[in-house]
Design a protein around this motif. Structure first.
Motif, PDB file in Angstrom:
ATOM      1  N   THR A   1      -2.485  -4.205  -4.486  1.00  0.00           N
ATOM      2  CA  THR A   1      -3.110  -5.172  -5.397  1.00  0.00           C
ATOM      3  C   THR A   1      -2.278  -6.451  -5.434  1.00  0.00           C
ATOM      4  OG1 THR A   1      -3.772  -3.300  -6.728  1.00  0.00           O
ATOM      5  CG2 THR A   1      -3.942  -5.475  -7.745  1.00  0.00           C
TER       6      THR A   1
ATOM      7  N   THR B   1       3.495  -3.594  -5.530  1.00  0.00           N
ATOM      8  CA  THR B   1       3.463  -5.024  -5.824  1.00  0.00           C
ATOM      9  C   THR B   1       3.974  -5.215  -7.253  1.00  0.00           C
ATOM     10  OG1 THR B   1       1.092  -4.671  -6.204  1.00  0.00           O
ATOM     11  CG2 THR B   1       1.702  -5.868  -4.234  1.00  0.00           C
TER      12      THR B   1
ATOM     13  N   GLN C   1      11.637   5.345   2.495  1.00  0.00           N
ATOM     14  CA  GLN C   1      12.509   6.329   1.811  1.00  0.00           C
ATOM     15  C   GLN C   1      12.633   7.598   2.649  1.00  0.00           C
ATOM     16  OE1 GLN C   1      11.993   7.298  -2.433  1.00  0.00           O
ATOM     17  NE2 GLN C   1      10.343   5.785  -2.379  1.00  0.00           N
TER      18      GLN C   1
ATOM     19  N   SER D   1       7.744  -7.387   3.826  1.00  0.00           N
ATOM     20  CA  SER D   1       8.538  -6.597   4.778  1.00  0.00           C
ATOM     21  C   SER D   1       7.639  -5.665   5.584  1.00  0.00           C
ATOM     22  CB  SER D   1       9.711  -5.902   4.093  1.00  0.00           C
ATOM     23  OG  SER D   1       9.333  -4.694   3.563  1.00  0.00           O
TER      24      SER D   1
ATOM     25  N   ASP E   1       7.095   5.452   5.548  1.00  0.00           N
ATOM     26  CA  ASP E   1       7.733   5.041   4.290  1.00  0.00           C
ATOM     27  C   ASP E   1       9.196   4.746   4.590  1.00  0.00           C
ATOM     28  OD1 ASP E   1       6.687   5.549   1.107  1.00  0.00           O
ATOM     29  OD2 ASP E   1       8.830   5.170   1.412  1.00  0.00           O
TER      30      ASP E   1
ATOM     31  N   VAL F   1      -0.840   5.842  -4.047  1.00  0.00           N
ATOM     32  CA  VAL F   1      -2.017   5.359  -3.339  1.00  0.00           C
ATOM     33  C   VAL F   1      -2.030   5.821  -1.882  1.00  0.00           C
ATOM     34  CG1 VAL F   1      -3.003   3.218  -2.408  1.00  0.00           C
ATOM     35  CG2 VAL F   1      -2.422   3.375  -4.828  1.00  0.00           C
TER      36      VAL F   1
HETATM   37  N1  LIG Z   1      -0.819   3.888  -8.773  1.00  0.00           N
HETATM   38  C1  LIG Z   1      -2.059   3.554  -9.006  1.00  0.00           C
HETATM   39  O1  LIG Z   1      -2.743   4.173  -9.825  1.00  0.00           O
HETATM   40  C2  LIG Z   1      -2.721   2.403  -8.280  1.00  0.00           C
HETATM   41  C3  LIG Z   1      -4.105   2.258  -8.377  1.00  0.00           C
HETATM   42  C4  LIG Z   1      -4.729   1.207  -7.718  1.00  0.00           C
HETATM   43  C5  LIG Z   1      -3.939   0.311  -6.999  1.00  0.00           C
HETATM   44  N2  LIG Z   1      -2.596   0.458  -6.931  1.00  0.00           N
HETATM   45  C6  LIG Z   1      -1.845  -0.505  -6.126  1.00  0.00           C
HETATM   46  O2  LIG Z   1      -1.458   0.122  -4.910  1.00  0.00           O
HETATM   47  C7  LIG Z   1      -0.180  -0.364  -4.481  1.00  0.00           C
HETATM   48  C8  LIG Z   1       0.784   0.797  -4.288  1.00  0.00           C
HETATM   49  O3  LIG Z   1       1.005   1.413  -5.550  1.00  0.00           O
HETATM   50  P1  LIG Z   1       1.588   2.886  -5.682  1.00  0.00           P
HETATM   51  O4  LIG Z   1       1.344   3.288  -7.099  1.00  0.00           O
HETATM   52  O5  LIG Z   1       1.099   3.769  -4.577  1.00  0.00           O
HETATM   53  O6  LIG Z   1       3.150   2.602  -5.453  1.00  0.00           O
HETATM   54  P2  LIG Z   1       4.317   3.708  -5.245  1.00  0.00           P
HETATM   55  O7  LIG Z   1       5.555   3.070  -5.750  1.00  0.00           O
HETATM   56  O8  LIG Z   1       3.877   5.027  -5.779  1.00  0.00           O
HETATM   57  O9  LIG Z   1       4.421   3.899  -3.674  1.00  0.00           O
HETATM   58  C9  LIG Z   1       4.789   2.908  -2.806  1.00  0.00           C
HETATM   59  C10 LIG Z   1       5.541   3.514  -1.643  1.00  0.00           C
HETATM   60  O10 LIG Z   1       5.773   2.464  -0.699  1.00  0.00           O
HETATM   61  C11 LIG Z   1       7.067   2.618  -0.140  1.00  0.00           C
HETATM   62  N3  LIG Z   1       7.472   1.332   0.403  1.00  0.00           N
HETATM   63  C12 LIG Z   1       7.880   0.214  -0.261  1.00  0.00           C
HETATM   64  N4  LIG Z   1       8.088  -0.796   0.610  1.00  0.00           N
HETATM   65  C13 LIG Z   1       7.833  -0.311   1.845  1.00  0.00           C
HETATM   66  C14 LIG Z   1       7.855  -0.867   3.143  1.00  0.00           C
HETATM   67  N5  LIG Z   1       8.181  -2.146   3.352  1.00  0.00           N
HETATM   68  N6  LIG Z   1       7.547  -0.076   4.200  1.00  0.00           N
HETATM   69  C15 LIG Z   1       7.195   1.217   4.002  1.00  0.00           C
HETATM   70  N7  LIG Z   1       7.130   1.796   2.781  1.00  0.00           N
HETATM   71  C16 LIG Z   1       7.442   1.043   1.717  1.00  0.00           C
HETATM   72  C17 LIG Z   1       7.906   3.136  -1.287  1.00  0.00           C
HETATM   73  O11 LIG Z   1       9.056   3.813  -0.814  1.00  0.00           O
HETATM   74  C18 LIG Z   1       6.917   4.071  -2.015  1.00  0.00           C
HETATM   75  O12 LIG Z   1       7.017   5.402  -1.545  1.00  0.00           O
HETATM   76  C19 LIG Z   1       0.265  -1.363  -5.539  1.00  0.00           C
HETATM   77  O13 LIG Z   1      -0.107  -2.654  -5.133  1.00  0.00           O
HETATM   78  C20 LIG Z   1      -0.546  -0.959  -6.749  1.00  0.00           C
HETATM   79  O14 LIG Z   1      -0.756  -2.035  -7.628  1.00  0.00           O
HETATM   80  C21 LIG Z   1      -1.965   1.499  -7.541  1.00  0.00           C
END
Ligand SMILES: NC(=O)c1ccc[n+]([C@@H]2O[C@H](COP(=O)([O-])OP(=O)(O)OC[C@H]3O[C@@H](n4cnc5c(N)ncnc54)[C@H](O)[C@@H]3O)[C@@H](O)[C@H]2O)c1
Length: 423
Positions: free
Chosen positions: A119, A84, A33, A99, A31, A12
């Motif tokens: 979400t 989430t 990581q 965090s 990020d 996202v």
């Molecule tokens: N993937 C999808 O298709 C999609 C679609 C709509 C909504 N969402 C929602 O968007 C949100 C993110 O999903 P995603 O798929 O991008 O997740 P992801 O796991 O691909 O990416 C999340 C990133 O956040 C980083 N991270 C975690 N905690 C952190 C912090 N405290 N500070 C900084 N970086 C941090 C992680 O290292 C990771 O790189 C979720 O709530 C998900 O439900 C995802």
């Protein structure tokens, strides 16, 4: 120039950060990581929908990735796109949101707009996120604007991306909503104002619960249609000719990804925790969709039986093991419980997926370490049975069917025949 920090550079956050950079904003992708940050700054994308060329264009436009939360101090706008997940007992795990909110609270300057995109259940922005961002020193709507805006990105969708998918915004105050609207309008075609943050949070959960429940509906109908000898796929195609009041959903091997199996649980958990009663539609949908891969295993057992073969000792090729076509995302993929069940029954499981060079399947007897077969058609020819799970665009499905002595099509893409069985 607007200085934007996007926290979380995953599926996202990265596309959002790059779209904003393309629109001329100065963007830092934050990020935790370090290896991911180094990779992004070196121009190597980890997301299917973001090519290295698109990342290079973003870097040239001023995008940069960082692990240093001090960049939050200079931000005009902060977006939070962290995961989430669920806890071990199936409840919401707000750890990453908390965090990120604490990091913002430690650095945020008055005048900043902070938007949560992850979400989550309705009430999170107001009750959990905002207090950590504001602390004792700042007030919402005056010092800092806070809003929720659900992320609707659909990985692998070639038509709808960040710019042309309407963006819903709901602030903790009307001024917060307006600030969020004006911000997104810089690089998103349509921005929709919700009444408030709770309504924006609920809109996202409604969208995903709607999909979850409708997929469960057809998955349940598919079971008894098979027993009644009714071709549900044909019935769905017929129903889909109605120009109003119907939206087609099709059966499959189960739901996966970070959203559909997870998000409705956030809502049902909230309802139960706050009101003491169950959100029954979600619980039932989860029960049906979770059982779907095991139902596929049962149908393969039945198909093998028709061909006078036992599952025990059969070589079974799984085709496409990601959670949906044309992506490499394996999260919550139904291929995992299917492979696990077939292995329990003594089948010799192999797979092909050009998006997944190697695959780890936890089974009762330990982790199965698999490597994708090279030639899917040759492997199909040598297998006792083939299960089509994800019809990636690169597959020639007719050729796959011709190569297979028994193929179970879980996606309704092939006409049934002596060797092709459809769910
Ligand atoms: N993937 C999808 O298709 C999609 C679609 C709509 C909504 N969402 C929602 O968007 C949100 C993110 O999903 P995603 O798929 O991008 O997740 P992801 O796991 O691909 O990416 C999340 C990133 O956040 C980083 N991270 C975690 N905690 C952190 C912090 N405290 N500070 C900084 N970086 C941090 C992680 O290292 C990771 O790189 C979720 O709530 C998900 O439900 C995802």
């Amino acid at each position: 120039m607007t200085r934007l920090v996007v926290i979380g550079q995953g599926y996202v956050g990265l596309p959002m950060a790059l779209e904003a950079a393309r629109a001329g904003l100065a963007v830092v992708g934050l990020d935790t990581q370090a290896s991911l940050v180094a990779r992004l700054n070196a121009g190597r994308s980890h997301i299917d929908d973001v090519s290295d060329a698109a990342l290079a264009a973003g870097l040239a436009a001023g995008y940069t990735a960082s692990t240093d939360a001090a960049c939050l101090r200079a931000a005009d706008v902060i977006l939070v796109c962290v995961p989430t997940p669920l806890t071990a007992d199936g409840g919401p795990d707000l750890g990453p949101i908390e965090s990120a909110a604490r990091a913002i609270g430690a650095h945020v300057a008055p005048g900043t707009l902070v938007i949560l995109e992850s979400t989550t259940y309705p009430g999170t922005t107001e009750e959990v996120f905002a207090p950590l961002v504001l602390g004792d020193r700042l007030s919402v709507g005056t010092d800092v604007h806070i809003a929720f805006s659900p992320e609707r990105i659909d990985p692998g969708n070639a038509t709808y991306g960040v710019r042309n998918t309407p963006k819903v915004v709901g602030g903790l105050t009307p001024a917060c909503t307006r600030a969020a609207r004006d911000f997104y309008a810089q690089f998103i075609d349509t921005v929709v104002e919700a009444k408030g943050a709770k309504e924006a949070e609920m809109a996202k959960l409604l969208e995903n619960t709607f999909r979850h429940v409708n997929i469960a509906l057809v998955n349940e109908m598919m079971r008894f249609s098979h027993e009644l000898d009714i071709d549900l796929w044909d019935a769905i195609d017929c129903a889909d000719t109605k120009p109003f009041g119907f939206m087609a959903f099709r059966p499959g091997p189960g739901v996966g990804g970070h959203c559909i199996p997870v998000d409705p649980a956030y809502l049902s958990h909230r309802v139960k925790a706050r009101l003491g009663y169950a959100f029954r539609m979600v619980e039932l949908a989860a029960e049906i969709n979770t059982a779907a891969p095991l139902y596929v295993a049962g149908r393969l057992w039945e198909a093998l039986n028709e061909h006078r073969l036992a599952v025990n000792g059969a070589s079974v090729l799984l085709v496409g093991v990601t959670y949906k076509p044309n992506v490499s995302d394996l999260r919550e993929s139904p291929a995992v419980p299917l492979a696990k069940r077939l292995t329990q029954w003594g089948a010799r499981v192999s797979y092909h997926d050009a998006h997944v060079p190697s695959w780890r399947v936890p089974t009762d007897a330990g982790v199965l370490e698999l490597t994708s077969v090279d030639d899917v058609y040759a492997a199909a020819g040598g297998a006792d049975a083939v299960v089509l799970l994800q019809p990636h665009a690169t597959y020639d499905l007719d050729r796959l069917a011709r190569a297979s002595s028994l193929l179970l099509d879980t996606r309704g893409r092939l006409a049934p025949s002596g060797s092709v069985h459809r769910l």
